[in-house]
Structures are given as C-alpha cells and as structure tokens.
Scaffold this motif. Sequence first.
Motif, PDB file in Angstrom:
ATOM      1  N   GLY A  30     -14.198 -22.335 -14.544  1.00 17.60           N
ATOM      2  CA  GLY A  30     -14.479 -22.492 -13.383  1.00 17.60           C
ATOM      3  C   GLY A  30     -14.886 -21.526 -12.794  1.00 17.60           C
ATOM      4  O   GLY A  30     -14.322 -19.857 -13.402  1.00 17.60           O
ATOM      5  N   ILE A  31     -15.329 -21.622 -11.983  1.00 16.96           N
ATOM      6  CA  ILE A  31     -15.455 -19.905 -11.041  1.00 16.96           C
ATOM      7  C   ILE A  31     -14.803 -19.481  -9.557  1.00 16.96           C
ATOM      8  O   ILE A  31     -14.128 -17.978  -8.889  1.00 16.96           O
ATOM      9  CB  ILE A  31     -16.935 -19.521 -10.165  1.00 16.96           C
ATOM     10  CG1 ILE A  31     -17.298 -20.705  -9.523  1.00 16.96           C
ATOM     11  CG2 ILE A  31     -18.148 -19.096 -11.903  1.00 16.96           C
ATOM     12  CD1 ILE A  31     -18.664 -20.155  -8.342  1.00 16.96           C
TER      13      ILE A  31
ATOM     14  N   PRO B  69      -9.958 -18.712 -11.995  1.00 18.42           N
ATOM     15  CA  PRO B  69     -10.578 -18.475 -12.768  1.00 18.42           C
ATOM     16  C   PRO B  69     -11.028 -17.225 -13.429  1.00 18.42           C
ATOM     17  O   PRO B  69     -10.248 -16.434 -14.160  1.00 18.42           O
ATOM     18  CB  PRO B  69     -11.906 -17.782 -12.033  1.00 18.42           C
ATOM     19  CG  PRO B  69     -11.332 -17.988 -10.421  1.00 18.42           C
ATOM     20  CD  PRO B  69      -9.762 -18.166 -10.740  1.00 18.42           C
ATOM     21  N   GLY B  70     -11.045 -17.778 -15.286  1.00 22.35           N
ATOM     22  CA  GLY B  70     -10.619 -16.818 -17.131  1.00 22.35           C
ATOM     23  C   GLY B  70      -9.743 -16.969 -16.984  1.00 22.35           C
ATOM     24  O   GLY B  70      -9.648 -15.848 -18.263  1.00 22.35           O
ATOM     25  N   ARG B  71      -8.441 -17.314 -16.374  1.00 23.02           N
ATOM     26  CA  ARG B  71      -7.458 -17.056 -17.433  1.00 23.02           C
ATOM     27  C   ARG B  71      -6.668 -17.913 -17.687  1.00 23.02           C
ATOM     28  O   ARG B  71      -6.740 -19.336 -17.114  1.00 23.02           O
ATOM     29  CB  ARG B  71      -6.828 -16.936 -16.227  1.00 23.02           C
ATOM     30  CG  ARG B  71      -7.079 -15.260 -15.500  1.00 23.02           C
ATOM     31  CD  ARG B  71      -6.592 -14.440 -16.377  1.00 23.02           C
ATOM     32  NE  ARG B  71      -6.534 -12.751 -15.920  1.00 23.02           N
ATOM     33  CZ  ARG B  71      -7.436 -12.054 -15.719  1.00 23.02           C
ATOM     34  NH1 ARG B  71      -8.935 -12.701 -16.588  1.00 23.02           N
ATOM     35  NH2 ARG B  71      -7.347 -11.054 -15.254  1.00 23.02           N
ATOM     36  N   VAL B  72      -5.913 -18.199 -19.018  1.00 21.87           N
ATOM     37  CA  VAL B  72      -4.857 -19.099 -19.010  1.00 21.87           C
ATOM     38  C   VAL B  72      -3.202 -19.261 -18.758  1.00 21.87           C
ATOM     39  O   VAL B  72      -3.241 -17.748 -18.801  1.00 21.87           O
ATOM     40  CB  VAL B  72      -4.994 -19.215 -20.636  1.00 21.87           C
ATOM     41  CG1 VAL B  72      -4.104 -20.176 -21.498  1.00 21.87           C
ATOM     42  CG2 VAL B  72      -6.330 -19.592 -21.439  1.00 21.87           C
TER      43      VAL B  72
ATOM     44  N   VAL C  59      -9.218 -31.866 -11.615  1.00 21.56           N
ATOM     45  CA  VAL C  59      -9.338 -30.556 -10.983  1.00 21.56           C
ATOM     46  C   VAL C  59     -10.236 -31.424 -10.255  1.00 21.56           C
ATOM     47  O   VAL C  59     -10.867 -32.850 -10.925  1.00 21.56           O
ATOM     48  CB  VAL C  59     -10.553 -30.301 -12.679  1.00 21.56           C
ATOM     49  CG1 VAL C  59     -11.260 -28.798 -12.047  1.00 21.56           C
ATOM     50  CG2 VAL C  59      -9.738 -30.492 -13.752  1.00 21.56           C
ATOM     51  N   PRO C  60     -10.537 -30.613  -9.070  1.00 21.67           N
ATOM     52  CA  PRO C  60     -11.233 -31.112  -8.139  1.00 21.67           C
ATOM     53  C   PRO C  60     -12.508 -31.158  -8.094  1.00 21.67           C
ATOM     54  O   PRO C  60     -13.566 -30.309  -9.278  1.00 21.67           O
ATOM     55  CB  PRO C  60     -11.160 -29.219  -6.686  1.00 21.67           C
ATOM     56  CG  PRO C  60      -9.797 -28.610  -7.912  1.00 21.67           C
ATOM     57  CD  PRO C  60      -9.683 -28.430  -9.226  1.00 21.67           C
ATOM     58  N   GLU C  61     -13.673 -32.311  -7.194  1.00 24.61           N
ATOM     59  CA  GLU C  61     -14.500 -32.196  -7.703  1.00 24.61           C
ATOM     60  C   GLU C  61     -15.021 -33.075  -8.711  1.00 24.61           C
ATOM     61  O   GLU C  61     -16.234 -33.601  -8.768  1.00 24.61           O
ATOM     62  CB  GLU C  61     -16.053 -31.010  -7.567  1.00 24.61           C
ATOM     63  CG  GLU C  61     -14.840 -30.090  -5.901  1.00 24.61           C
ATOM     64  CD  GLU C  61     -16.336 -29.291  -5.781  1.00 24.61           C
ATOM     65  OE1 GLU C  61     -17.667 -29.245  -6.313  1.00 24.61           O
ATOM     66  OE2 GLU C  61     -16.239 -28.647  -4.634  1.00 24.61           O
ATOM     67  N   HIS C  62     -14.202 -33.013  -9.644  1.00 26.46           N
ATOM     68  CA  HIS C  62     -13.935 -33.764 -11.010  1.00 26.46           C
ATOM     69  C   HIS C  62     -13.743 -34.881 -10.595  1.00 26.46           C
ATOM     70  O   HIS C  62     -12.441 -35.779 -10.158  1.00 26.46           O
ATOM     71  CB  HIS C  62     -13.775 -33.647 -12.024  1.00 26.46           C
ATOM     72  CG  HIS C  62     -13.822 -32.011 -12.815  1.00 26.46           C
ATOM     73  ND1 HIS C  62     -14.889 -31.814 -13.728  1.00 26.46           N
ATOM     74  CD2 HIS C  62     -15.098 -31.173 -11.773  1.00 26.46           C
ATOM     75  CE1 HIS C  62     -15.417 -30.805 -14.010  1.00 26.46           C
ATOM     76  NE2 HIS C  62     -15.006 -30.129 -13.025  1.00 26.46           N
TER      77      HIS C  62
ATOM     78  N   ILE D  96     -20.509 -27.891  -7.692  1.00 24.97           N
ATOM     79  CA  ILE D  96     -19.243 -28.578  -8.281  1.00 24.97           C
ATOM     80  C   ILE D  96     -19.014 -27.125  -9.108  1.00 24.97           C
ATOM     81  O   ILE D  96     -20.080 -27.146 -10.635  1.00 24.97           O
ATOM     82  CB  ILE D  96     -19.560 -29.837  -9.440  1.00 24.97           C
ATOM     83  CG1 ILE D  96     -19.797 -31.091  -8.502  1.00 24.97           C
ATOM     84  CG2 ILE D  96     -18.929 -30.230 -10.595  1.00 24.97           C
ATOM     85  CD1 ILE D  96     -19.909 -32.212  -9.401  1.00 24.97           C
ATOM     86  N   ASN D  97     -18.853 -26.174  -9.608  1.00 27.03           N
ATOM     87  CA  ASN D  97     -18.195 -25.502  -9.622  1.00 27.03           C
ATOM     88  C   ASN D  97     -16.679 -25.275 -10.031  1.00 27.03           C
ATOM     89  O   ASN D  97     -15.598 -23.846 -10.787  1.00 27.03           O
ATOM     90  CB  ASN D  97     -18.012 -24.102  -9.077  1.00 27.03           C
ATOM     91  CG  ASN D  97     -19.315 -24.126  -8.492  1.00 27.03           C
ATOM     92  OD1 ASN D  97     -20.696 -24.039  -9.453  1.00 27.03           O
ATOM     93  ND2 ASN D  97     -19.885 -23.551  -7.074  1.00 27.03           N
ATOM     94  N   TYR D  98     -15.316 -26.067 -10.277  1.00 27.66           N
ATOM     95  CA  TYR D  98     -14.452 -26.027 -11.538  1.00 27.66           C
ATOM     96  C   TYR D  98     -14.845 -26.834 -12.280  1.00 27.66           C
ATOM     97  O   TYR D  98     -15.469 -27.940 -12.828  1.00 27.66           O
ATOM     98  CB  TYR D  98     -14.291 -26.603 -10.413  1.00 27.66           C
ATOM     99  CG  TYR D  98     -13.635 -26.674  -8.742  1.00 27.66           C
ATOM    100  CD1 TYR D  98     -12.295 -25.714  -8.662  1.00 27.66           C
ATOM    101  CD2 TYR D  98     -14.193 -26.965  -8.058  1.00 27.66           C
ATOM    102  CE1 TYR D  98     -11.542 -25.769  -7.360  1.00 27.66           C
ATOM    103  CE2 TYR D  98     -14.292 -26.676  -6.836  1.00 27.66           C
ATOM    104  CZ  TYR D  98     -13.107 -25.600  -6.483  1.00 27.66           C
ATOM    105  OH  TYR D  98     -12.567 -24.991  -5.340  1.00 27.66           O
ATOM    106  N   SER D  99     -14.174 -26.097 -13.655  1.00 26.20           N
ATOM    107  CA  SER D  99     -13.690 -26.571 -14.482  1.00 26.20           C
ATOM    108  C   SER D  99     -12.484 -25.585 -15.713  1.00 26.20           C
ATOM    109  O   SER D  99     -12.407 -24.967 -15.186  1.00 26.20           O
ATOM    110  CB  SER D  99     -14.719 -25.834 -15.299  1.00 26.20           C
ATOM    111  OG  SER D  99     -15.400 -26.499 -17.143  1.00 26.20           O
TER     112      SER D  99
END
Length: 338
Positions: free
Chosen positions: A221-222, A253-256, A287-290, A172-175
């Motif tokens: 997430g990553i 990742p890390g972007r808006v 969101v994937p895996e959520h 679970i590395n999606y956020s």
Amino acid sequence: MKKFLIFFTILLFASTSSVNAEEVGLAATQNLFDIEIFSGNSYEGEITVFNQSDNLALPVGVKLNLWNLSENTDDIEFIQAEEALNATKWFSFEEGTEFLLTEKDTSEEAKTIPFTINVPQDTPPGSYFVMMRFEAIIPPHYFEETGPRTIPEVGVLFFIRVVDLSLEGERINYSAQIVALEPKDKDPLPLTASLIPLPRAEAGVFEDMVREITASVQNDGIYHFTTEGFIEVKNMFGTKIATADLPKKIMMPGRVRSFDVEILAEESFWQRNFRLGPYSATMLLTVPEHKQPIVRTMTFWTFPWKALALVVIMLLLITEFRNRIFKAIKVLTSKQYE
C-alpha cells in the motif's frame, strides 16, 4: 549514506580531552511521532530537549532529513526526494533552529521546541518519513587532539500519514501480503521425505517440532502500518497446540520485513521427543481498513526417527528378554516333572 538502528533515540557521547573529561549528551522527551494529516491541513506539536552534560553549556542546532528503512532490515537510511515530495519543507519553528542549553541541573538545561507541520494542498496521499536531529555544536578545543570525534545528537522520528478522501468518501489505501512463512533455522529430513511420501508436508519433514517460524510481510500500500495478528499451530486432528502473537513491526510502503515468531515454549520430555504426524501453522495478519485478515498456512511433518528407533530397540530387547525368561521357566518346569 548514514545508517542508524531504528526506533531508538540516538544518544551519543563526545570523546573529550583530559582537561574536559566528562560525558556530553542530549536527550528528548519523545523519540517518535505517528501523525495523520489531511492534505492542506497542519499539525502543531512540541519537543523538549535536555542537556545531559554536568559542566558544559551546549549550543544546539536542528536539522531535518528524509529517511526510510533499508530493504528487509531495521536500519535507517537517509534519502533524497523531489521538491514536491520533500516533507522536510513542511516544518517550521517559532524560535528558529538554534538555541543554547546550559549545563545539567540548571534552570536552562532543557528547552521546549514548538513546531508546525503544514502539508500543501496538492500533496499526494501516502506516508512520509522525517527525522528531526538535534545536534550539539561543540568547539574544536573541547576534543582530544587525536582520535575520532563523535558529536552528541538525538534523533526524533516522524511518521506522517497524509490522507485524502475519494469522491465516495472512502479511503482504502492499505495493502499487504505474506510473502513467506517457513521454519527458522531447521533442516528438513530429505531422506525420510523421499523414502516415505507424506501428504501435507509443504515445508518439509523434521525430526522434532518446529518451535520458531520466520514470517516475511510486504507492504504493497501507500501507508505505513504496525503488524497485528498471530500464528497458531494445529495437529492432524485440528486441535490447537500453540499460538503466538506477531511482534509489533512498522511496515513501510514498498518494503519487505522479516521477523521471527516463537510458537512453542518449554515442553515436557514426551511432547518434545514424541510429536509425530502432520501439523499446520496458520498466520493471520490484520491490515487497517480491511474487513478480513490476510491468511497464509504452512504445513509440515514431524518424524522423530531417533526416539522411535530407540523405542523399537527397547521393545525388541524387552521381547527378547521376556522370551528368554519364558524359555528358562519352561525348562525348569519340565525338569521338575521328569
């Protein structure tokens, strides 16, 4: 730093001399790869490149660049990375990085390029982005003597998701989070809001209905993922009056990223001008895996004061006209009985 519009094949044409006047271009069978690979594993694929030139054979070279999105835009920027994270080093080609394409409509106008992506065992999990650029090598005498020179090039985007399982077998590395949800290009009525304190008016009070909403999502997430979900609008009674799917946007990742969602299509005259009361717009982002979607709600009021004022004036005029008629009838009636 070079920038290109994302998600479109880069197809450029050379500015040629009058002697060699013709369009020169390249095309590819695929302009996007979305790949998932475990660290220590490999991926094998191929791309076919075509010569779009009618009478010119094109030598073509292959280049690899790391890229990412500029903050809150759809523009690509080429970036640098340390050696251990440089995904361009993972690519290998069976037949080298230079080849010749003959002119269009010949047996050698296209060439299939096999490639292999080998991910090192110690690569950290995450998303890695590579652009494979096929660039034509055109001799200088082909161009006009003056003016800019544009080299034909086609770019293929690679989204590489490197995964690795934890000791428990979980991954679970999606956020992500919805950082903003607001009406697009609409000015609230500050005077109305200050004179008439209205509950549940977080986004403000508007003269007519909000028809387009701007949403901003941040990927914490990553891994990259594609937005899925919807926005629905309910009135004061909890009745759904509109719903709209979110546009498909790749979240880096890390972007808006911000995008607009049209929530209301064409309405009738009465719906457009006489919507009154509090409304809520709720966005659900998958969101994937959520197991549960991410939710954010925006509340606002509509107060169509111009339409209401017109109705009041018309009622006053009708009332006054009716009173005058009654008075005239009363006068006529009283004269008949004199």
